[in-house]
Motif scaffolding. Structure first.
Motif, short mmCIF file in Angstrom:
data_model
loop_
_atom_site.label_atom_id
_atom_site.label_comp_id
_atom_site.label_asym_id
_atom_site.label_seq_id
_atom_site.Cartn_x
_atom_site.Cartn_y
_atom_site.Cartn_z
N ARG A 12 -0.24 7.53 20.38
CA ARG A 12 -0.82 8.72 21.02
C ARG A 12 -1.07 8.48 22.51
NH1 ARG A 12 -6.55 11.75 19.64
NH2 ARG A 12 -6.28 13.45 21.15
N SER A 15 2.19 8.78 24.20
CA SER A 15 2.66 10.17 24.20
C SER A 15 1.94 10.99 25.25
CB SER A 15 2.45 10.79 22.82
OG SER A 15 2.74 12.17 22.83
N ASP A 16 0.62 10.81 25.34
CA ASP A 16 -0.18 11.61 26.27
C ASP A 16 -0.13 11.07 27.69
OD1 ASP A 16 -0.81 13.11 24.11
OD2 ASP A 16 -2.86 12.38 23.91
N HIS A 20 -8.04 8.20 26.48
CA HIS A 20 -8.73 9.32 25.86
C HIS A 20 -10.24 9.14 26.03
CE1 HIS A 20 -5.09 9.71 22.95
NE2 HIS A 20 -4.84 10.21 24.13
N LYS A 388 -11.67 22.98 20.67
CA LYS A 388 -11.89 21.63 21.16
C LYS A 388 -13.33 21.54 21.62
CE LYS A 388 -7.10 20.77 22.50
NZ LYS A 388 -6.16 20.39 23.59
N ARG A 446 4.94 21.93 25.49
CA ARG A 446 3.58 21.41 25.74
C ARG A 446 2.91 22.19 26.86
NH1 ARG A 446 5.82 16.14 26.08
NH2 ARG A 446 5.06 15.99 28.22
N THR A 450 -0.13 24.50 25.75
CA THR A 450 -1.24 23.55 25.84
C THR A 450 -1.32 22.67 24.60
OG1 THR A 450 -2.38 25.37 26.95
CG2 THR A 450 -3.61 23.34 26.65
N ASP A 452 -0.35 18.74 22.75
CA ASP A 452 0.02 17.38 23.08
C ASP A 452 1.44 17.13 22.55
OD1 ASP A 452 -0.10 16.68 20.34
OD2 ASP A 452 -2.15 15.94 20.52
N SER A 453 2.02 16.01 22.92
CA SER A 453 3.42 15.75 22.60
C SER A 453 3.66 15.73 21.09
CB SER A 453 3.84 14.41 23.21
OG SER A 453 5.16 14.09 22.87
N ARG A 454 2.72 15.15 20.37
CA ARG A 454 2.88 15.03 18.91
C ARG A 454 2.90 16.40 18.24
NH1 ARG A 454 -1.71 11.71 15.98
NH2 ARG A 454 -2.87 13.38 16.99
N ASP A 455 1.96 17.29 18.64
CA ASP A 455 1.90 18.61 18.03
C ASP A 455 3.12 19.46 18.41
OD1 ASP A 455 -0.47 18.05 16.77
OD2 ASP A 455 -1.73 18.89 18.35
#
Length: 573
Positions: A12, A15-16, A20, A388, A446, A450, A452-455
């Protein structure tokens, strides 16, 4: 920590492309990083977190490893012992990608012990991916949070019984007496005192005035909701916000007015039933918005040093934002939404409001611990992403993303499209645009939605697995487009292009920051802007300096370092 968990966290991060709020990577090539104590302090004072030593952010989180993992673990333990009070950390090492890395798991410090300070006496808090020195206000907040806050039970010296609204009080007494234990108190004054609406002296309490006062702002002018709609990018230059509103009154009245304001300033969106057909529903589920507003009104901090701060309600193009003074009390983000988990900051106010009704005879508070689960359920049923949540020392923010609206012909097409049953709203929007000739990459999706790369990857690959889209190319060059056997739109462009990545103009960023400074009612630091807009420090600083250059703000402090603040001096000061 298991190796699988470490691998997932590193994936993650890569990817981001950044740390975090709960994970910090440090290369530690020259030994123990000099700033590790500040990161440990920040995690301990916020919600806890993980430090990974032997991972280099500057090279895309490449595994660089630790030459002497045992010595590094001892150095971390020594650094922790110099802190006051020393937080609880668990230090271990693991072999990852053929190299040793060191994991430092920092637990959140008990409220009665915070803040934890480094050896030089400084305390830090975590905001997104950065560690920031704690402000005086934040330190005051930590001190007042030692033990359950009782500010809502304090009497309001200037108030009398006549400052309570009879229409609310009569209904409140009626509902209280449905409880056999409270029905014993036949004298109204006695019952109001027993339930903390009145103090022993007969003077209304803070909770009583806020819940049922004729006009609470007579005593607490800043305990309001400041609502605004962010200006559209196409608006005239200098337009910073529209429909700016200060919502006042007792909590039931503010809740109703704020909800009506959101409905008035938002559109309808398309939701899909089991039959695949779309129908118009509010852009944000009304029940979710109501619970978000209710939570902010009930759980805002009422300590004396916060009475000059207001709740902020803001509508932007792609999200709704609700921010209230005061972070979570005796809870963390991970606990939100769990069944039967409740820890109200204002215990008496929350209890009173369970028996208060709006003028439309609607509840202000449902069962305690039901608010966040209700929000999550309402958004899930609407096919929307969950909100969020951002828990900071002095504020709590909820951001609810919205979805693009769709045209009627796209809705009809999707309703008859094989394989489209069960798609999320975002997937339907992507398919509709693909039908018109649009092509996506992971990066453009993305940016547009809005994610993230995974979603983004999950959304697109699911469309491919359903046979609705196809992927062309490999790795970063992969493009997703409508599958060949799906009907294209008549109006499809002759030369389809990949959706462009749109970048915020510097002047638009400055306008957003100007509006934030104007409505904040207090000086703000770079980290406040970072927290509000989820920007990086550099963008926030550029926007703040642009507002100063306009003459609408002044710098307080040296102009360097995290202690520098910015005060609004422009129109509407």
């Amino acid at each position: 920590m298991r190796l699988d968990d470490v691998a997932a966290i590193v994936r993650r991060l890569r990817s981001d492309g950044s740390d975090h709020s709960s994970v910090e990577a440090k290369r530690a090539a020259g030994g123990l990083p000099s700033n590790i104590a500040s990161t440990i302090s920040a995690f301990a004072n916020t919600d806890g977190g993980l430090i990974i030593l032997g991972l280099d952010e500057n090279t895309g989180f490449k595994t660089t490893g630790i030459a002497d993992a045992a010595a590094m673990q001892q150095s971390v333990a020594n650094a922790t012992r110099t802190m006051s009070p020393p937080p609880h950390v668990e230090v271990s090492d693991v072999e990852f990608e053929k190299k040793k890395i060191v994991l430092v798991e920092v637990r959140k410090l008990d409220a009665n012990l915070r803040p934890s300070r480094t050896s030089d006496g400084k305390a830090y808090v975590r905001v997104y991916d950065g560690d920031y020195p704690m402000s005086v206000v934040e330190e005051q907040t930590f001190i007042t949070n030692r033990g359950r806050p009782r500010f809502d039970s304090e009497p309001v010296p200037e108030a009398t019984r006549e400052d309570l609204d009879d229409s609310y009080v009569r209904r409140y007494l009626q509902l209280c007496r449905r409880n056999p234990q409270l029905a014993r108190f036949t004298d109204d004054g006695d019952l109001l005192e027993r339930t903390s609406v009145l103090a022993r002296s007969g003077t209304p309490t803070v909770a009583g005035i806020l819940a049922m006062g004729v006009y609470p702002q007579q005593f607490f002018p800043r305990l309001v909701i400041k609502a605004s709609v962010a200006a559209d990018p196409s608006s005239n230059a200098g337009t910073r916000a529209t429909d700016v509103r200060e919502i006042s009154g007792p909590i039931p009245a503010m809740l109703d007015e704020a909800l009506e304001w959101v409905i008035r300033n938002t559109r309808t969106r398309v939701a899909f039933g089991e039959d695949g057909h779309g129908r118009d529903v509010p852009e944000y589920p009304t029940v979710a918005v109501r619970e978000l507003l209710s939570n902010a009104l009930i759980h805002r901090d009422l300590a004396p040093h916060t009475l000059g701060q207001s709740i902020v309600l803001r509508l932007e193009r792609d999200k709704l934002i609700v921010t209230n003074p005061g972070g979570l009390w005796d809870l963390d983000i991970a606990s939100l939404g769990l069944a039967k988990v409740s820890s109200p900051r204002n215990e008496r106010l929350a209890s009173i409001l369970q028996n208060v009704r709006t003028l439309n005879d609607e509840r202000v508070v449902e069962l305690l611990a039901s608010g966040i689960p209700t929000i999550l359920t309402a958004l899930a049923e609407a096919g929307m992403e969950p909100p969020k949540f951002y828990n900071e020392t002095i504020r709590f923010t909820a951001r609810v993303p919205n979805h693009a609206l769709m045209h009627a012909n796209d809705i009809e097409w999707l309703a008859t499209l094989p394989g489209a049953h069960g798609l999320s709203d975002k997937q339907r929007v992507v398919l509709a645009k693909m039908r018109g000739g649009m092509k996506y990459t992971n990066a453009t999706l993305r940016e547009e939605m809005t994610l993230d790369s995974r979603d983004a990857r999950k959304l697109l690959t699911n469309l491919v697995s359903r046979g609705l889209a196809r992927a062309v190319g490999i790795n970063k060059g992969r493009i997703y487009e409508m599958a060949d056997d799906r009907e294209p739109a008549v109006s499809a462009p002759a030369h389809p292009t990949v959706a462009p990545i749109t970048r915020m103009r510097p002047e638009d960023a400055a306008d957003q920051v100007a509006e934030l400074l104007r409505t904040a009612g207090r000086p703000l630091r770079t980290r406040d802007v970072v927290a509000e807009f989820n920007w990086r420090d550099a963008r926030a600083l550029r926007a703040l300096n642009a507002v100063v250059a306009r003459g609408d703000a002044v710098v307080i402090g040296s102009g360097r370092g995290p202690g520098t603040a910015y005060q609004w001096v422009g129109p509407g000061q």
